[in-house]
Motif scaffolding. Sequence first.
Motif, mmCIF file in Angstrom:
data_model
loop_
_atom_site.group_PDB
_atom_site.id
_atom_site.type_symbol
_atom_site.label_atom_id
_atom_site.label_comp_id
_atom_site.label_asym_id
_atom_site.label_seq_id
_atom_site.Cartn_x
_atom_site.Cartn_y
_atom_site.Cartn_z
ATOM 1 N N ASN A 13 -5.201 6.896 4.127
ATOM 2 C CA ASN A 13 -4.964 5.530 3.751
ATOM 3 C C ASN A 13 -3.111 5.417 3.939
ATOM 4 O O ASN A 13 -2.498 6.271 3.775
ATOM 5 C CB ASN A 13 -5.246 4.986 2.613
ATOM 6 N N LYS A 14 -2.949 4.197 4.180
ATOM 7 C CA LYS A 14 -1.396 3.871 4.302
ATOM 8 C C LYS A 14 -1.043 2.671 3.684
ATOM 9 O O LYS A 14 -1.648 1.735 3.891
ATOM 10 C CB LYS A 14 -0.982 3.717 5.776
ATOM 11 N N VAL A 15 -0.049 2.716 2.872
ATOM 12 C CA VAL A 15 0.528 1.646 2.171
ATOM 13 C C VAL A 15 2.091 1.126 2.450
ATOM 14 O O VAL A 15 2.850 2.248 2.399
ATOM 15 C CB VAL A 15 0.284 1.791 0.534
ATOM 16 N N TYR A 16 2.242 0.066 2.957
ATOM 17 C CA TYR A 16 3.685 -0.336 3.145
ATOM 18 C C TYR A 16 3.970 -1.524 2.194
ATOM 19 O O TYR A 16 3.315 -2.356 2.062
ATOM 20 C CB TYR A 16 3.684 -1.142 4.371
ATOM 21 N N ASP A 17 5.012 -1.270 1.372
ATOM 22 C CA ASP A 17 5.433 -2.437 0.534
ATOM 23 C C ASP A 17 4.359 -3.012 -0.255
ATOM 24 O O ASP A 17 4.016 -4.186 -0.241
ATOM 25 C CB ASP A 17 6.031 -3.655 1.367
ATOM 26 N N ASN A 18 3.463 -2.164 -0.846
ATOM 27 C CA ASN A 18 2.601 -2.506 -1.862
ATOM 28 C C ASN A 18 1.308 -3.223 -1.199
ATOM 29 O O ASN A 18 0.210 -3.706 -1.772
ATOM 30 C CB ASN A 18 2.756 -3.468 -2.849
ATOM 31 N N GLU A 19 1.200 -3.307 0.220
ATOM 32 C CA GLU A 19 0.128 -3.575 1.060
ATOM 33 C C GLU A 19 -0.309 -2.450 1.806
ATOM 34 O O GLU A 19 0.200 -1.725 2.420
ATOM 35 C CB GLU A 19 0.599 -4.705 2.041
#
Length: 362
Positions: A13-19
């Motif tokens: 999985n990948k999370v950017y800025d809590n998204e």
Amino acid sequence: MADEMIITLENVNKVYDNETVLHDIDFEVERGKFYTLLGPSGCGKTTILRLIAGFTEASGGEIRINNERVNEVPPNKRKVNTVFQDYALFPHMNVYDNVAFGLSLKKLPKNEIQEKVKNALKLVQLSGYEKREIREMSGGQQQRVAIARAIVNEPEVLLLDEPLSALDLKLRTDMQYELREIQQRLGITFIFVTHDQEEALAMSDWIFVMNKGHIVQSGTPVDIYDEPINRFVADFIGESNIVPGKMIEDYRVGFVGKEFECADAGITPGEKIEIVIRPEDLELTSVEKGKLIVKVDTQLFRGVHYEIIGYDEDGNEWMVHSTKKADIGSEVGLYFNAEDIHVMRLGETEEEFDARLESYDE
């Protein structure tokens, strides 16, 4: 089988800025095949490519190349090369220097570099262009230079991030054939990113269809086209007529107020479903012979066929691809066979879908 898998992503999985932009991706790539990540902008397909290349770090899960974990391995230590959408060529260098750049960094002997560059340019049909300036080359030629620069390093995997999107239609079609031929000749694993479903269908051994950070369906081009798992895939891969329906019993469905034979089974009688019939599977016929009757609303000539839009008495829209012409405002019949009806269950997972298809074979 594990030895045949050159790349594996497990629960990535990948999370950017809590998204969260990638959700628990499980992804296996077999050596020497052409794979495509297909989906709309923002679905996560380029993020997967960057994770494999090492340009982006996963927030969770494991990435393996040749069965070795590479999560912390830098890009220059991975046996993959990337062809970017804008080609990323050096405008101040000629063709030879662009292709030789990576080999020069490795400080290979000059004669070895010359031989490798010569072979790479021959492979992409650019022999004799060594001294040509990049700005003097067409888009298709620049794309081939970018491919030559990538393959000259002899990667085990070539990653291609929408490399054809800037080309005009005719050149893009020509390059599809060339890319596929190069891949088959070299035997390198290609992972290709595109939002163009026709491109994916034409080039791929295997397609991963993505939406909102999920792989929603994977399979051969024929599998994906003939057996879409849900409305998103059916709509995204080609044109589709989709109407609500109900499973009557095995091999019998109901929609638009009628019952029809179909090729699906193993679904609970009375269960709500969605019906897909492709436009090319509908045959224009007389009202008397038609299984459905529609009133023709619009008609466009598409070169190889007419695209006809009609509406049944319940207001459902039906698209037909036919070599026959219809009269706008007239009523016509639509004929189709039982195997032309594809049944989609609401909320069915890919695992459940695959198991259902396997049960038909049994």
